[in-house]
Scaffold this motif. Structure first.
Motif, PDB file in Angstrom:
ATOM      1  N   SER A 294     -56.616 -54.864 -46.091  1.00  0.00           N
ATOM      2  CA  SER A 294     -56.600 -53.258 -46.374  1.00  0.00           C
ATOM      3  C   SER A 294     -55.155 -52.970 -45.634  1.00  0.00           C
TER       4      SER A 294
ATOM      5  N   ALA B 222     -61.164 -50.426 -50.206  1.00  0.00           N
ATOM      6  CA  ALA B 222     -59.851 -49.629 -50.050  1.00  0.00           C
ATOM      7  C   ALA B 222     -59.321 -48.776 -51.197  1.00  0.00           C
TER       8      ALA B 222
ATOM      9  N   THR C 296     -63.703 -55.941 -50.786  1.00  0.00           N
ATOM     10  CA  THR C 296     -62.966 -55.220 -50.039  1.00  0.00           C
ATOM     11  C   THR C 296     -61.842 -54.224 -50.613  1.00  0.00           C
TER      12      THR C 296
ATOM     13  N   ALA D  39     -61.938 -53.469 -43.902  1.00  0.00           N
ATOM     14  CA  ALA D  39     -61.098 -52.946 -44.896  1.00  0.00           C
ATOM     15  C   ALA D  39     -61.033 -51.439 -44.789  1.00  0.00           C
ATOM     16  N   TRP D  40     -62.090 -50.910 -44.326  1.00  0.00           N
ATOM     17  CA  TRP D  40     -62.277 -49.383 -44.311  1.00  0.00           C
ATOM     18  C   TRP D  40     -61.270 -49.020 -43.123  1.00  0.00           C
TER      19      TRP D  40
ATOM     20  N   LYS E   6     -54.230 -52.549 -55.684  1.00  0.00           N
ATOM     21  CA  LYS E   6     -55.608 -52.673 -55.190  1.00  0.00           C
ATOM     22  C   LYS E   6     -56.710 -52.691 -56.562  1.00  0.00           C
TER      23      LYS E   6
ATOM     24  N   THR F  31     -57.609 -49.613 -43.933  1.00  0.00           N
ATOM     25  CA  THR F  31     -56.998 -48.404 -44.862  1.00  0.00           C
ATOM     26  C   THR F  31     -56.767 -47.272 -44.049  1.00  0.00           C
TER      27      THR F  31
END
Length: 256
Positions: A152, A192, A188, A86-87, A50, A90
């Protein structure tokens, strides 16, 4: 393996991945297995990826933007749902067993690589800008959900997913689709990355040199993409991905 020897081996790989990623996406197809093969735990490999990919894609996004190959308004609309996706992704990945993540990666990588190689450019996909309307906003939000969740949860090949999504759903020129995707990937990845940093899953001694090499590769790759596109990268990437996946699966005895 000593630290210097590790860097000597991985830095050229990250440079090449930066070239590939900036042209047609998919640099993570090489990077993530490389992190795993040098012994990083799965979540640390994700965290390093990331950081390194985020910085590399930031450089690409700026370069595409300067060459008028980013539809910034649409990219920012897509970012709304991309960051949400993405949240959520993750959070899911921290709930999955590490072995399950490894198996999912090994199955997903060759599938994504095959999509990349077989994807053909449609002559009708030549749009560089879209008008803001109810239809285009909905389409952009759909693209954002797809990219955010995928980035993610899996990560590798997200640049390719971006090109496919923007060209198939919104009929962008492949270069503009890639530029739009870079903007979303940067955003994103940042969302992450916060989770990985907070949980101590970023090996900075590896991720920082990797990022420098990836940035250099991205600069080279964007220039190639603007002039020639992605055709020269596809055959090389397919071979690298196949060999990497086979080696990764064999070393980890994922099917035993």
């Amino acid at each position: 393996m000593s630290y210097l020897k590790t860097l000597f081996i991985i830095c050229p790989i990250f440079f090449i991945s930066g070239i590939i990623d900036s042209i047609g996406g998919g640099g993570g197809l090489i990077v993530l297995p490389t992190y795993l093969m040098i012994g990083l735990p799965v979540r640390s490999a994700y965290g390093c990826n990331k950081l390194q990919a985020g910085l590399g894609n930031l450089v690409s996004a700026i370069k595409y933007f300067k060459n008028n190959m980013v539809d910034l308004r649409i990219a920012l609309v897509s970012a709304i749902t991309a960051m949400t996706g993405a949240w959520i992704g993750t959070k899911i990945i921290f709930l999955l067993p590490e072995e399950s993540i490894q198996k999912a990666i090994t199955v997903a990588l060759p599938v994504i690589a095959l999509i990349m190689v077989l994807r053909k450019t449609d002559a009708r996909n030549v749009i560089m800008r879209s008008e803001i309307s109810k239809k285009t906003v909905v389409q952009a939000l759909i693209v954002g959900v797809i990219m955010g969740f995928y980035n993610s949860l899996f990560g590798p090949g997200i640049g390719t997913v971006a090109i496919i999504a923007f060209t198939m759903i919104m009929h962008y020129d492949a270069r503009c689709a890639s530029g739009n995707g870079k903007v979303l990937i940067v955003l994103t990845n940042a969302i992450a990355l916060v989770s990985y940093v907070k949980t101590g899953n970023v090996a900075y001694e590896i991720a920082c040199p990797a990022a420098i090499c990836a940035i250099a590769g991205n600069l080279v790759g964007v220039n190639l993409a603007i002039r020639k596109g992605e055709k020269i990268i596809k055959p090389v990437m397919l071979v690298v991905v196949i060999l990497t996946v086979i080696k990764f699966a064999w070393q980890n005895h994922l099917w035993g």
